[in-house]
Motif scaffolding. Structure first.
Motif, PDB file in Angstrom:
ATOM      1  N   ALA A  67       0.836  -1.209   0.000  1.00 50.63           N
ATOM      2  CA  ALA A  67       0.000   0.000   0.000  1.00 50.63           C
ATOM      3  C   ALA A  67       0.871   1.260   0.000  1.00 50.63           C
ATOM      4  O   ALA A  67       0.553   2.237  -0.699  1.00 50.63           O
ATOM      5  N   ILE A  68       1.950   1.243   0.759  1.00 50.34           N
ATOM      6  CA  ILE A  68       2.869   2.393   0.778  1.00 50.34           C
ATOM      7  C   ILE A  68       3.522   2.556  -0.588  1.00 50.34           C
ATOM      8  O   ILE A  68       3.623   3.672  -1.110  1.00 50.34           O
ATOM      9  N   ASN A  69       3.971   1.441  -1.190  1.00 52.71           N
ATOM     10  CA  ASN A  69       4.572   1.513  -2.530  1.00 52.71           C
ATOM     11  C   ASN A  69       3.589   2.091  -3.544  1.00 52.71           C
ATOM     12  O   ASN A  69       3.969   2.900  -4.393  1.00 52.71           O
ATOM     13  N   ALA A  70       2.342   1.676  -3.456  1.00 58.08           N
ATOM     14  CA  ALA A  70       1.329   2.192  -4.387  1.00 58.08           C
ATOM     15  C   ALA A  70       1.147   3.691  -4.202  1.00 58.08           C
ATOM     16  O   ALA A  70       1.027   4.440  -5.180  1.00 58.08           O
ATOM     17  N   LEU A  71       1.150   4.136  -2.971  1.00 54.74           N
ATOM     18  CA  LEU A  71       1.002   5.563  -2.689  1.00 54.74           C
ATOM     19  C   LEU A  71       2.212   6.347  -3.198  1.00 54.74           C
ATOM     20  O   LEU A  71       2.056   7.408  -3.824  1.00 54.74           O
ATOM     21  N   LEU A  72       3.405   5.829  -2.974  1.00 61.14           N
ATOM     22  CA  LEU A  72       4.613   6.498  -3.479  1.00 61.14           C
ATOM     23  C   LEU A  72       4.609   6.561  -5.008  1.00 61.14           C
ATOM     24  O   LEU A  72       4.956   7.589  -5.592  1.00 61.14           O
ATOM     25  N   ALA A  73       4.193   5.479  -5.646  1.00 64.72           N
ATOM     26  CA  ALA A  73       4.135   5.463  -7.107  1.00 64.72           C
ATOM     27  C   ALA A  73       3.092   6.458  -7.622  1.00 64.72           C
ATOM     28  O   ALA A  73       3.319   7.157  -8.617  1.00 64.72           O
ATOM     29  N   GLU A  74       1.970   6.524  -6.935  1.00 67.73           N
ATOM     30  CA  GLU A  74       0.913   7.449  -7.341  1.00 67.73           C
ATOM     31  C   GLU A  74       1.384   8.894  -7.248  1.00 67.73           C
ATOM     32  O   GLU A  74       1.079   9.714  -8.098  1.00 67.73           O
ATOM     33  N   CYS A  75       2.131   9.192  -6.205  1.00 64.21           N
ATOM     34  CA  CYS A  75       2.627  10.566  -6.016  1.00 64.21           C
ATOM     35  C   CYS A  75       3.625  10.926  -7.112  1.00 64.21           C
ATOM     36  O   CYS A  75       3.698  12.083  -7.521  1.00 64.21           O
ATOM     37  N   GLY A  76       4.395   9.941  -7.575  1.00 61.86           N
ATOM     38  CA  GLY A  76       5.302  10.142  -8.698  1.00 61.86           C
ATOM     39  C   GLY A  76       6.276  11.277  -8.523  1.00 61.86           C
ATOM     40  O   GLY A  76       6.730  11.865  -9.502  1.00 61.86           O
ATOM     41  N   ALA A  77       6.606  11.604  -7.314  1.00 64.28           N
ATOM     42  CA  ALA A  77       7.492  12.730  -7.076  1.00 64.28           C
ATOM     43  C   ALA A  77       8.873  12.247  -6.663  1.00 64.28           C
ATOM     44  O   ALA A  77       9.032  11.133  -6.181  1.00 64.28           O
ATOM     45  N   ARG A  78       9.832  13.107  -6.853  1.00 64.80           N
ATOM     46  CA  ARG A  78      11.196  12.786  -6.457  1.00 64.80           C
ATOM     47  C   ARG A  78      11.520  13.483  -5.145  1.00 64.80           C
ATOM     48  O   ARG A  78      11.079  14.598  -4.904  1.00 64.80           O
ATOM     49  N   PRO A  79      12.338  12.836  -4.325  1.00 67.65           N
ATOM     50  CA  PRO A  79      12.744  13.485  -3.072  1.00 67.65           C
ATOM     51  C   PRO A  79      13.601  14.723  -3.363  1.00 67.65           C
ATOM     52  O   PRO A  79      14.360  14.749  -4.329  1.00 67.65           O
ATOM     53  N   HIS A  80      13.451  15.739  -2.546  1.00 67.54           N
ATOM     54  CA  HIS A  80      14.296  16.924  -2.630  1.00 67.54           C
ATOM     55  C   HIS A  80      14.398  17.564  -1.258  1.00 67.54           C
ATOM     56  O   HIS A  80      13.516  17.383  -0.406  1.00 67.54           O
ATOM     57  N   LEU A  81      15.473  18.277  -1.040  1.00 65.84           N
ATOM     58  CA  LEU A  81      15.658  18.991   0.221  1.00 65.84           C
ATOM     59  C   LEU A  81      14.945  20.326   0.135  1.00 65.84           C
ATOM     60  O   LEU A  81      14.977  21.003  -0.892  1.00 65.84           O
ATOM     61  N   SER A  82      14.317  20.707   1.233  1.00 64.78           N
ATOM     62  CA  SER A  82      13.542  21.938   1.272  1.00 64.78           C
ATOM     63  C   SER A  82      13.832  22.675   2.577  1.00 64.78           C
ATOM     64  O   SER A  82      14.067  22.058   3.610  1.00 64.78           O
ATOM     65  N   ARG A  83      13.823  23.976   2.502  1.00 63.14           N
ATOM     66  CA  ARG A  83      13.935  24.797   3.711  1.00 63.14           C
ATOM     67  C   ARG A  83      13.020  25.996   3.517  1.00 63.14           C
ATOM     68  O   ARG A  83      13.102  26.709   2.531  1.00 63.14           O
ATOM     69  N   HIS A  84      12.150  26.205   4.484  1.00 65.74           N
ATOM     70  CA  HIS A  84      11.222  27.323   4.408  1.00 65.74           C
ATOM     71  C   HIS A  84      10.982  27.840   5.807  1.00 65.74           C
ATOM     72  O   HIS A  84      11.070  27.102   6.786  1.00 65.74           O
ATOM     73  N   GLY A  85      10.700  29.123   5.882  1.00 67.85           N
ATOM     74  CA  GLY A  85      10.482  29.730   7.191  1.00 67.85           C
ATOM     75  C   GLY A  85      11.686  29.528   8.085  1.00 67.85           C
ATOM     76  O   GLY A  85      12.832  29.677   7.669  1.00 67.85           O
ATOM     77  N   GLU A  86      11.432  29.183   9.318  1.00 62.12           N
ATOM     78  CA  GLU A  86      12.495  28.950  10.293  1.00 62.12           C
ATOM     79  C   GLU A  86      12.938  27.492  10.344  1.00 62.12           C
ATOM     80  O   GLU A  86      13.751  27.122  11.177  1.00 62.12           O
ATOM     81  N   HIS A  87      12.398  26.657   9.474  1.00 62.02           N
ATOM     82  CA  HIS A  87      12.725  25.230   9.485  1.00 62.02           C
ATOM     83  C   HIS A  87      14.119  24.984   8.926  1.00 62.02           C
ATOM     84  O   HIS A  87      14.524  25.640   7.971  1.00 62.02           O
TER      85      HIS A  87
END
Length: 170
Positions: A67-87
């Motif tokens: 189920a997790i694999n199916a959800l990851l495949a559906e999202c079809g997105a690639r991992p990336h580093l993000s920084r926003h606000g104070e995070h």
């Protein structure tokens, strides 16, 4: 987990209540205005929470992994580093700025659950076994697998079982 539990408790949770919950978990109030987090976004986020609840109630590790694999495949997105606000820098797995709230929630939750499942070798989550509770929990602490969402539910169930045994025996 809090978002999924909140939506399970109230499937019609208001946009404002969802925004408050997201703010308590570190989302910027500027990102939670009606313009940035619309009623449609709230509808989509409630639906995403319901979908994630189906995984979090799955105790079979293989079915959960699929189920997790199916959800990851559906999202079809690639991992990336993000920084926003104070995070600080952190990992995102969505389509970037154009990703909606629901896509962000599903993708990041699926990634987190995949990491937890691989670390523990099993699905260390579930629904509280206490009568009249049903809260979902993530049991990543030491020791054996959890059955309850909190020590309060576990204690309440132990006391109730003790009283039942006492009545049956005497």
């Amino acid at each position: 987990m809090d978002l999924v539990n909140a939506v399970r408790a109230d499937p019609d949770l208001s946009r404002e209540a969802l925004a408050e919950l997201l703010a308590r978990h570190g989302e910027s109030p500027d990102d939670l205005t009606e313009r940035e987090f619309s009623g449609r976004d709230a509808d989509d986020l409630r639906a995403a929470a319901a979908r994630l609840a189906a995984i979090l109630t799955e105790s079979d590790t293989d079915r959960a992994a699929h189920a997790i694999n199916a959800l990851l495949a559906e999202c079809g997105a690639r991992p990336h580093l993000s920084r926003h606000g104070e995070h600080p820098w952190h990992l995102h797995i969505d389509r970037g700025e154009e990703a909606g709230w629901a896509e962000w929630f599903l993708a990041s939750s699926a990634l987190a659950l995949a990491q937890v499942l691989t670390e523990y070798g099993r699905a260390p989550w579930g629904e509280c076994a206490a009568a009249r509770c049903g809260t979902l929990y993530l049991g990543t602490g030491p020791g054996s697998a959890r059955r309850y969402c909190s020590t309060a539910c576990a204690s309440r169930e132990r006391v109730a079982a003790h009283r039942r045994r006492k009545r049956a025996g005497g």
